[in-house]
Design an enzyme around this catalytic site. Structure first.
Site, short mmCIF file in Angstrom:
data_model
loop_
_atom_site.label_atom_id
_atom_site.label_comp_id
_atom_site.label_asym_id
_atom_site.label_seq_id
_atom_site.Cartn_x
_atom_site.Cartn_y
_atom_site.Cartn_z
N LYS A 146 68.88 -18.31 8.87
CA LYS A 146 70.34 -18.43 8.36
C LYS A 146 70.82 -17.61 7.55
O LYS A 146 70.06 -16.89 6.86
CB LYS A 146 70.22 -19.93 8.21
CG LYS A 146 71.64 -20.59 8.11
CD LYS A 146 71.78 -21.36 9.42
CE LYS A 146 73.01 -22.09 9.65
NZ LYS A 146 73.03 -22.88 10.64
N ASP A 182 78.72 -20.45 11.75
CA ASP A 182 78.38 -21.54 11.39
C ASP A 182 79.66 -22.02 10.70
O ASP A 182 80.91 -21.51 10.99
CB ASP A 182 77.30 -21.67 10.35
CG ASP A 182 76.87 -23.01 10.13
OD1 ASP A 182 76.08 -23.71 10.97
OD2 ASP A 182 77.04 -23.37 9.02
N1 GLU Z 1 75.07 -22.40 13.24
C1 GLU Z 1 74.83 -23.29 14.36
C2 GLU Z 1 73.49 -24.16 14.34
O1 GLU Z 1 73.58 -24.64 13.01
C3 GLU Z 1 74.68 -22.59 15.69
C4 GLU Z 1 73.64 -21.19 15.24
C5 GLU Z 1 73.51 -20.22 16.29
O2 GLU Z 1 74.12 -20.36 17.30
O3 GLU Z 1 72.76 -19.14 16.23
O4 GLU Z 1 72.64 -24.35 15.08
#
Ligand code: GLU
Length: 446
Positions: free
Chosen positions: A126, A166
């Site tokens: 992340k 996100d």
């Molecule tokens: N931010 C999204 C999550 O919390 C998607 C992350 C992504 O697609 O890599 O899963």
């Protein structure tokens, strides 16, 4: 068992003392995994949970940029590369003033389990920044994204680490980030997901998280010979996840009566229909306006500074952000007859709230299972990029549904208690853990 969990947490606290969100996420998982590892000693011997709770790598960097007045602005950029046992690091970028290392470590930690649950080969990561896109011009957002990628490009790649969106990072930001990566590296690869459909993005990716949460609820209800038809639903948030949750709920015959943003919530007793949803999408995605405009436009109530949890419902979707639903809110929901809570956001329920849901034996779908549809379709976007091909909507949607059904199944497998109650939280933690843990054991002490 309580002492074993506390002893484990003591070690984690010693290293990560002030990272409250991270400690909260680890504790929630430890409550399931420490007892599980007692019965499966190989995980204890190899100290798998201790290792999973330590990021493989954390990158922190300066992001300088010039605002429209020509002044220098400085933000902090991050990428937490949490675990690569089952695939390249994968997870979104969050641009929001609340972003700090604790928040990103909790999100990266959750992502490891979530990505494992999808059954696709993706590790967990992340990233993001304390940059606030609110009130910034497109030019400022572009300059920020370019500066952010000018550092991040050396740490990511289609087979290394694949960021996505996100909170605060949508199609616009992914476009600017991708453009800068391509310019620096001189190559067109699947380094990011959530791309536009014309340039390597997957169809259904924008819809995937919201649709997936509703598919998950449909699966939970199916086990009780029930469906979403005529259910009264409340939703928090008004962003991407909330929008497509509402769309799918409408399609399945439910009545959605709330939507919210950081200023408060709208209560629309007649329900949000397709026309009103189109208004929300235009308001939030194009005009970047505030949700109270909806209340004015459609002549319904706006409750300032509050969250929608006091509104009577059958099903609640906390789809805004972490810790938006506390123990008192949970009690209110249960007292008002809510029998299902599904998390479109990551860790929206506090530990006290989760406890209330479990005690009341209502259906509770944790984010790492319920909202995995987003990253699942990101995984499908990676596959399509590798194939240099794109699948049609129908194909992606079928795959998304299958993935959610399979996540639901493994949660039931590991979460079913003797009484018949399904503890989806425990089920998701154990099912997500086992795959990563076995891969880590196979790969040795690395
Ligand atoms: N931010 C999204 C999550 O919390 C998607 C992350 C992504 O697609 O890599 O899963």
């Amino acid at each position: 068992m309580k002492t074993a969990i506390q002893e484990f947490m003591k070690k984690i606290e010693l290293r990560n003392g002030h990272e409250t969100e991270f400690l909260q996420a680890v504790y929630e998982v430890a409550e399931s995994i420490v007892p599980f590892a007692e019965h499966n000693p190989k995980y204890k011997i190899h100290k798998i949970l201790e290792r999973i709770a330590e990021p493989e790598r954390v990158l922190i960097f300066r992001v300088p940029w010039l605002n429209d007045q020509g002044e220098v602005e400085i933000n902090r950029g991050y990428r937490v590369q949490m675990n690569s046992a089952i695939g390249p690091y994968k997870g979104g970028l969050r641009f929001h003033p609340s972003v700090n290392l604790s928040v990103l470590k909790f999100l990266a930690f959750e992502q490891v389990f979530k990505n494992s649950l999808t059954g696709l080969p993706m590790g967990g990561g992340k990233g993001g920044s304390d940059f606030d896109p609110k009130g910034k011009s497109d030019a400022e957002v572009m300059k920020f994204c370019q500066s952010f990628m000018t550092e991040l490009y050396r740490h990511v790649g289609a087979d290394i680490d694949v960021p996505a969106g996100d909170i605060g990072v949508g199609a616009r930001e992914i476009g600017f980030l991708f453009g800068q990566y391509k310019r620096i590296k001189g190559e067109f690869t699947g380094v990011l997901t959530g791309k536009g459909p014309e340039w390597g993005g997957s169809l259904i990716r924008p819809e995937a998280t919201g649709y997936g949460v509703v598919y998950f609820v449909a699966e939970m209800l199916k086990l009780r010979n029930d469906s979403l038809k005529d259910k009264r639903v409340i939703v928090s948030g008004a962003g991407n996840v909330a929008q497509y949750t509402i769309e799918k709920c409408i399609e399945m015959g439910a009545l959605v009566v709330t939507v919210s943003d950081s200023e408060g919530y709208v209560y629309d007793p007649e329900g949000i229909d397709a026309v009103k949803l189109a208004f929300i999408m235009d308001l939030k995605n194009q005009k970047r306006g505030r949700i109270k405009t909806y209340a004015k436009h459609f002549n319904c109530t706006f409750i300032e500074g509050q969250k929608p949890w006091s509104v009577k419902c059958d099903i609640a979707f906390p789809n805004a952000t972490q810790n938006e639903l506390d123990e008192a809110d949970a009690r209110l929901l249960v007292e008002n007859g809510c029998f299902c809570v599904a998390e479109g956001a990551n860790m929206p329920s506090t530990p006290g709230a989760i406890h209330v849901f479990e005690q009341a034996k209502i259906l509770y779908a944790p984010g790492k299972a319920a909202n995995a549809g987003g990253v699942a379709v990101s995984g499908l976007e990676m596959s399509q990029n590798s194939l240099r091909y794109s699948w049609d909507r129908e194909k992606v949607n079928i795959k998304l549904k299958q993935i959610i059904e399979q996540i639901h199944q493994v949660c039931v497998k590991y979460g079913k208690e003797e009484s018949g109650y399904i503890n989806y939280g425990r089920g998701a933690n154990i099912a997500g853990f086992v795959k990563v843990a076995d891969a880590m054991i196979a790969q040795g002490i690395v």
